[in-house]
Write a protein that holds these residues in place. Structure first.
Motif, PDB file in Angstrom:
ATOM      1  N   SER A 172       2.087   8.775  -3.718  1.00  0.00           N
ATOM      2  CA  SER A 172       0.874   8.653  -4.534  1.00  0.00           C
ATOM      3  C   SER A 172       1.036   9.345  -5.874  1.00  0.00           C
ATOM      4  O   SER A 172       0.591   8.831  -6.908  1.00  0.00           O
ATOM      5  CB  SER A 172      -0.327   9.246  -3.797  1.00  0.00           C
TER       6      SER A 172
ATOM      7  N   THR B 154      -3.343  -1.620  -9.598  1.00  0.00           N
ATOM      8  CA  THR B 154      -3.897  -1.499  -8.255  1.00  0.00           C
ATOM      9  C   THR B 154      -4.880  -2.630  -7.973  1.00  0.00           C
ATOM     10  O   THR B 154      -5.455  -3.217  -8.882  1.00  0.00           O
ATOM     11  CB  THR B 154      -4.634  -0.161  -8.073  1.00  0.00           C
ATOM     12  N   ARG B 155      -5.033  -2.865  -6.690  1.00  0.00           N
ATOM     13  CA  ARG B 155      -6.050  -3.783  -6.192  1.00  0.00           C
ATOM     14  C   ARG B 155      -6.652  -3.131  -4.961  1.00  0.00           C
ATOM     15  O   ARG B 155      -5.915  -2.733  -4.055  1.00  0.00           O
ATOM     16  CB  ARG B 155      -5.432  -5.136  -5.842  1.00  0.00           C
ATOM     17  N   LYS B 156      -7.955  -2.988  -4.955  1.00  0.00           N
ATOM     18  CA  LYS B 156      -8.611  -2.333  -3.830  1.00  0.00           C
ATOM     19  C   LYS B 156      -9.222  -3.390  -2.920  1.00  0.00           C
ATOM     20  O   LYS B 156      -9.876  -4.325  -3.374  1.00  0.00           O
ATOM     21  CB  LYS B 156      -9.685  -1.374  -4.331  1.00  0.00           C
ATOM     22  N   GLU B 157      -8.968  -3.232  -1.629  1.00  0.00           N
ATOM     23  CA  GLU B 157      -9.527  -4.118  -0.615  1.00  0.00           C
ATOM     24  C   GLU B 157     -10.077  -3.243   0.495  1.00  0.00           C
ATOM     25  O   GLU B 157      -9.308  -2.575   1.196  1.00  0.00           O
ATOM     26  CB  GLU B 157      -8.453  -5.058  -0.076  1.00  0.00           C
TER      27      GLU B 157
ATOM     28  N   CYS C  89       0.851  -1.183   0.000  1.00  0.00           N
ATOM     29  CA  CYS C  89       0.000   0.000   0.000  1.00  0.00           C
ATOM     30  C   CYS C  89       0.895   1.244   0.000  1.00  0.00           C
ATOM     31  O   CYS C  89       2.098   1.158   0.246  1.00  0.00           O
ATOM     32  CB  CYS C  89      -0.931   0.004   1.216  1.00  0.00           C
TER      33      CYS C  89
ATOM     34  N   ARG D 216       1.317   4.332 -12.898  1.00  0.00           N
ATOM     35  CA  ARG D 216       0.054   3.679 -13.281  1.00  0.00           C
ATOM     36  C   ARG D 216      -0.414   4.159 -14.653  1.00  0.00           C
ATOM     37  O   ARG D 216      -0.900   3.371 -15.460  1.00  0.00           O
ATOM     38  CB  ARG D 216      -1.005   3.961 -12.217  1.00  0.00           C
TER      39      ARG D 216
ATOM     40  N   GLN E 142     -11.008  -0.197   2.146  1.00  0.00           N
ATOM     41  CA  GLN E 142     -10.593   1.182   1.889  1.00  0.00           C
ATOM     42  C   GLN E 142      -9.114   1.302   1.528  1.00  0.00           C
ATOM     43  O   GLN E 142      -8.615   2.395   1.337  1.00  0.00           O
ATOM     44  CB  GLN E 142     -10.918   2.056   3.106  1.00  0.00           C
ATOM     45  N   HIS E 143      -8.435   0.175   1.449  1.00  0.00           N
ATOM     46  CA  HIS E 143      -7.008   0.194   1.123  1.00  0.00           C
ATOM     47  C   HIS E 143      -6.790  -0.105  -0.355  1.00  0.00           C
ATOM     48  O   HIS E 143      -7.468  -0.941  -0.945  1.00  0.00           O
ATOM     49  CB  HIS E 143      -6.231  -0.829   1.948  1.00  0.00           C
ATOM     50  N   VAL E 144      -5.809   0.594  -0.937  1.00  0.00           N
ATOM     51  CA  VAL E 144      -5.406   0.343  -2.315  1.00  0.00           C
ATOM     52  C   VAL E 144      -3.993  -0.225  -2.277  1.00  0.00           C
ATOM     53  O   VAL E 144      -3.094   0.347  -1.649  1.00  0.00           O
ATOM     54  CB  VAL E 144      -5.446   1.634  -3.169  1.00  0.00           C
ATOM     55  N   TYR E 145      -3.815  -1.360  -2.925  1.00  0.00           N
ATOM     56  CA  TYR E 145      -2.515  -2.014  -2.975  1.00  0.00           C
ATOM     57  C   TYR E 145      -1.952  -1.902  -4.390  1.00  0.00           C
ATOM     58  O   TYR E 145      -2.673  -2.067  -5.366  1.00  0.00           O
ATOM     59  CB  TYR E 145      -2.646  -3.487  -2.572  1.00  0.00           C
ATOM     60  N   TYR E 146      -0.673  -1.640  -4.457  1.00  0.00           N
ATOM     61  CA  TYR E 146       0.015  -1.468  -5.729  1.00  0.00           C
ATOM     62  C   TYR E 146       0.968  -2.626  -5.966  1.00  0.00           C
ATOM     63  O   TYR E 146       1.605  -3.121  -5.033  1.00  0.00           O
ATOM     64  CB  TYR E 146       0.808  -0.157  -5.745  1.00  0.00           C
TER      65      TYR E 146
END
Length: 120
Positions: free
Chosen positions: A77, A91-94, A61, A84, A96-100
């Motif tokens: 960011s 990205t992968r959203k889980e 993240c 990006r 409220q977190h966004v993972y790169y």
């Protein structure tokens, strides 16, 4: 019998047939521009560091990337947005977190080959 040799001023250096084959294999201008843009994005050390940590970690993240690089999350960011946009990271959203993570293995391969070249 060999083909006609191209004249390079005072030197005869390359067969014209070979030059024609190379010319016929030239890529579209758009591809050359995309490759140049990719290298331009990777010309900034902070973005190279981000590629490095993502290559090592797989997925992180913004907070963890910022911690590793001793930077603010907003600065990270901003750099991630540029990576990006060039499709170098995804990205992968889980919740409220966004993972790169890096978009694919080609990015890791390109990065590692560059490191090998530098370290020779």
């Amino acid at each position: 019998m060999k083909g006609k040799v191209a004249d390079c001023g005072d030197n005869l250096c390359v067969e014209e047939r070979r030059l024609a084959v190379i010319k016929d294999s030239m890529l579209d201008e758009e591809i050359f521009l995309d490759v140049a843009d990719t290298f331009q994005v990777l010309s900034e050390p902070t973005r190279v560091k981000i590629v490095f940590v993502l290559a090592e970690a797989g997925e992180l993240c913004v907070h963890h990337i910022a911690t590793l690089l001793n930077m603010s999350p907003s600065a990270v960011s901003h750099q991630l947005r540029l990576l990006r946009n060039m499709r170098l990271v995804k990205t992968r959203k889980e919740a409220q977190h966004v993972y790169y993570s890096l978009s694919d293995g080609h990015i890791v391969q390109l990065f590692r080959q560059c490191l090998e070249h530098i370290e020779e």
